[in-house]
Design a protein around this motif. Structure first.
Motif, PDB file in Angstrom:
ATOM      1  N   PRO A   1       0.827  -1.216   0.000  1.00  0.00           N
ATOM      2  CA  PRO A   1       0.000   0.000   0.000  1.00  0.00           C
ATOM      3  C   PRO A   1       0.860   1.264   0.000  1.00  0.00           C
ATOM      4  N   THR A   2       0.368   2.302  -0.655  1.00  0.00           N
ATOM      5  CA  THR A   2       1.051   3.595  -0.643  1.00  0.00           C
ATOM      6  C   THR A   2       0.628   4.414   0.564  1.00  0.00           C
ATOM      7  N   VAL A   3      -0.550   4.105   1.126  1.00  0.00           N
ATOM      8  CA  VAL A   3      -1.028   4.710   2.372  1.00  0.00           C
ATOM      9  C   VAL A   3      -1.436   3.561   3.281  1.00  0.00           C
ATOM     10  N   LEU A   4      -0.945   3.577   4.506  1.00  0.00           N
ATOM     11  CA  LEU A   4      -1.259   2.513   5.456  1.00  0.00           C
ATOM     12  C   LEU A   4      -1.534   3.124   6.823  1.00  0.00           C
ATOM     13  N   LYS A   5      -2.754   2.907   7.317  1.00  0.00           N
ATOM     14  CA  LYS A   5      -3.175   3.395   8.632  1.00  0.00           C
ATOM     15  C   LYS A   5      -3.735   2.208   9.409  1.00  0.00           C
ATOM     16  N   ASP A   6      -4.088   2.412  10.672  1.00  0.00           N
ATOM     17  CA  ASP A   6      -4.639   1.333  11.497  1.00  0.00           C
ATOM     18  C   ASP A   6      -5.979   0.808  10.986  1.00  0.00           C
ATOM     19  N   ASP A   7      -6.715   1.644  10.258  1.00  0.00           N
ATOM     20  CA  ASP A   7      -8.064   1.287   9.814  1.00  0.00           C
ATOM     21  C   ASP A   7      -8.250   1.397   8.306  1.00  0.00           C
ATOM     22  N   TYR A   8      -7.141   1.595   7.550  1.00  0.00           N
ATOM     23  CA  TYR A   8      -7.259   1.961   6.141  1.00  0.00           C
ATOM     24  C   TYR A   8      -5.963   1.638   5.403  1.00  0.00           C
ATOM     25  N   ALA A   9      -6.109   1.202   4.159  1.00  0.00           N
ATOM     26  CA  ALA A   9      -4.948   1.011   3.281  1.00  0.00           C
ATOM     27  C   ALA A   9      -5.349   1.415   1.866  1.00  0.00           C
ATOM     28  N   LYS A  10      -4.401   1.990   1.135  1.00  0.00           N
ATOM     29  CA  LYS A  10      -4.679   2.431  -0.235  1.00  0.00           C
ATOM     30  C   LYS A  10      -3.492   2.116  -1.124  1.00  0.00           C
ATOM     31  N   TRP A  11      -3.814   1.638  -2.329  1.00  0.00           N
ATOM     32  CA  TRP A  11      -2.827   1.390  -3.370  1.00  0.00           C
ATOM     33  C   TRP A  11      -3.114   2.352  -4.515  1.00  0.00           C
ATOM     34  N   MET A  12      -2.107   3.111  -4.945  1.00  0.00           N
ATOM     35  CA  MET A  12      -2.228   3.976  -6.122  1.00  0.00           C
ATOM     36  C   MET A  12      -1.470   3.279  -7.247  1.00  0.00           C
ATOM     37  N   LEU A  13      -2.204   2.516  -8.032  1.00  0.00           N
ATOM     38  CA  LEU A  13      -1.595   1.679  -9.068  1.00  0.00           C
ATOM     39  C   LEU A  13      -1.621   2.383 -10.419  1.00  0.00           C
ATOM     40  N   ASP A  14      -0.598   2.121 -11.218  1.00  0.00           N
ATOM     41  CA  ASP A  14      -0.557   2.654 -12.575  1.00  0.00           C
ATOM     42  C   ASP A  14      -0.944   1.612 -13.615  1.00  0.00           C
ATOM     43  N   ASP A  15      -0.894   0.331 -13.263  1.00  0.00           N
ATOM     44  CA  ASP A  15      -1.263  -0.735 -14.199  1.00  0.00           C
ATOM     45  C   ASP A  15      -2.018  -1.825 -13.445  1.00  0.00           C
ATOM     46  N   PRO A  16      -3.328  -1.759 -13.423  1.00  0.00           N
ATOM     47  CA  PRO A  16      -4.192  -0.759 -14.058  1.00  0.00           C
ATOM     48  C   PRO A  16      -4.206   0.537 -13.253  1.00  0.00           C
ATOM     49  N   ARG A  17      -4.559   1.621 -13.913  1.00  0.00           N
ATOM     50  CA  ARG A  17      -4.596   2.943 -13.257  1.00  0.00           C
ATOM     51  C   ARG A  17      -5.811   2.989 -12.332  1.00  0.00           C
ATOM     52  N   VAL A  18      -5.566   2.690 -11.046  1.00  0.00           N
ATOM     53  CA  VAL A  18      -6.652   2.610 -10.073  1.00  0.00           C
ATOM     54  C   VAL A  18      -6.184   3.087  -8.701  1.00  0.00           C
ATOM     55  N   ASN A  19      -7.088   3.731  -7.992  1.00  0.00           N
ATOM     56  CA  ASN A  19      -6.934   4.092  -6.585  1.00  0.00           C
ATOM     57  C   ASN A  19      -7.787   3.063  -5.857  1.00  0.00           C
ATOM     58  N   PHE A  20      -7.160   2.058  -5.258  1.00  0.00           N
ATOM     59  CA  PHE A  20      -7.869   0.956  -4.612  1.00  0.00           C
ATOM     60  C   PHE A  20      -7.670   1.068  -3.109  1.00  0.00           C
TER      61      PHE A  20
END
Length: 141
Positions: free
Chosen positions: A28-47
């Motif tokens: 993950p590009t953002v990692l918190k105690d209650d949340y994680a986020k991946w900013m992917l370019d292939d595929p271009r998605v904010n997951f």
């Protein structure tokens, strides 16, 4: 440029992080105690995944835009499609401050289009996530 956005509610954040990190081949590009986020370019998605008191599964879908003009363009399309658009300006949600447009599609799926303005140190509102209970549907709903 637009980036597709998917937000999934999970029961077990660590299991979700392990699964999606393996699936995406990235941490993950953002990692918190209650949340994680991946900013992917292939595929271009904010997951994103979170454990915030909602039922497990798709929380909402959407588009992240790079420019305010792209948000305005999508808002206009939604309004011309007779969608009831809920506009939010300069709101804090998911550790970010954003301008947003929300709609619900004919199948009942929530769609969020947003232009990020920066990061904030809390999930929802003005308090840190650990200072208040998880909201049922306040942020990202």
């Amino acid at each position: 440029m637009k980036r597709f956005h998917v937000h999934v509610a999970v029961n077990d954040l660590q299991k979700g992080i392990g699964f999606y990190s393996t699936l995406f081949g990235a941490e993950p590009t953002v990692l918190k105690d209650d949340y994680a986020k991946w900013m992917l370019d292939d595929p271009r998605v904010n997951f994103a995944i979170s454990k915030r008191g909602t039922e497990p599964g798709i929380n909402h879908l959407g588009f992240q835009v790079d420019e305010a003009s792209e948000l305005d363009e999508i808002r206009a399309r939604l309004e011309s499609a007779s969608a009831r658009v809920k506009n939010e300006e300069n709101v804090s949600c998911c550790y970010a401050r954003s301008d947003k447009a929300w709609v619900t599609d004919p199948a009942g799926v929530a769609w969020e289009t947003f232009h990020s303005l920066g990061t904030v140190p809390f999930y929802d509102g003005e308090k840190k996530a650990e200072e208040k209970p998880a909201p049922k549907a306040r942020c990202c709903a």
